[in-house]
Design an enzyme around this catalytic site. Sequence first.
Site, PDB file in Angstrom:
ATOM      1  N   GLU A  23       0.873  -1.170   0.000  1.00 59.45           N
ATOM      2  CA  GLU A  23       0.000   0.000   0.000  1.00 59.45           C
ATOM      3  C   GLU A  23       0.910   1.219   0.000  1.00 59.45           C
ATOM      4  OE1 GLU A  23      -3.144  -0.284  -0.512  1.00 59.45           O
ATOM      5  OE2 GLU A  23      -3.099  -2.470  -0.268  1.00 59.45           O
ATOM      6  N   ASP A 184      -5.272  -8.085   1.830  1.00 58.50           N
ATOM      7  CA  ASP A 184      -5.230  -8.403   0.402  1.00 58.50           C
ATOM      8  C   ASP A 184      -4.324  -9.596   0.144  1.00 58.50           C
ATOM      9  OD1 ASP A 184      -6.993  -6.378  -0.139  1.00 58.50           O
ATOM     10  OD2 ASP A 184      -5.533  -5.055  -1.123  1.00 58.50           O
TER      11      ASP A 184
END
Length: 208
Positions: A23, A184
């Site tokens: 991220e 994720d």
Amino acid sequence: MAVSLNNSIQPQNYDYFLVLDFEATCDDEKKIQPSEIIEFPVLKINGRTFECESTFHSYVSPTVHPHLTKFCTELTGITQDMVTNQPTLDVVLQRFHTWLQKENLLDPQVKSIFVTCGDWDLKTMLPNQCDYFKFERARYFNEWINIKRPYNEVLGKKQRTGMMEMLHGLNIQHTGRHHSGIDDCRNIAEILKVLAQRGHVFHDSRKK
């Protein structure tokens, strides 16, 4: 070559799959330059059982734009407190290398490869940030499997697809928060496992 312990899973070309999903700093109104990694998670997935054996996870302190935007926090769930006073990327890369050594993943006899959802993480994000800060980037980051490609091969699809669409297409229940790097990774690992159970043998995406 890893030998399968599951009759539905074919022998794979790799002993371990390293599921990775960065991220990074972002904004909805303007592109942040440079974008900086703020979460660095990797799951070590056994190439025979497709179960997670170990996890590397670190938040990363951005230095050029140290304050996260409201959009970034709303998208990723990463708050300012989660990155303030965390190690910078150069330190995290060193710690990750040490983790790889501890997990015996740098042994020449052990074959491993990264798995990502798209090419952005290792083709764009990490190289750009390393170039910007003049960090040395280890060669093992040059090989990866873009999970979208084997998904399209197994399901006979050609269109672009995202993680949520892949989970739906494989009847996998999404868990955690979308755009949380560690969550994720866990969902990508489930996609990897189901594709293996359907008989897929994975290859480096660059060689396709």
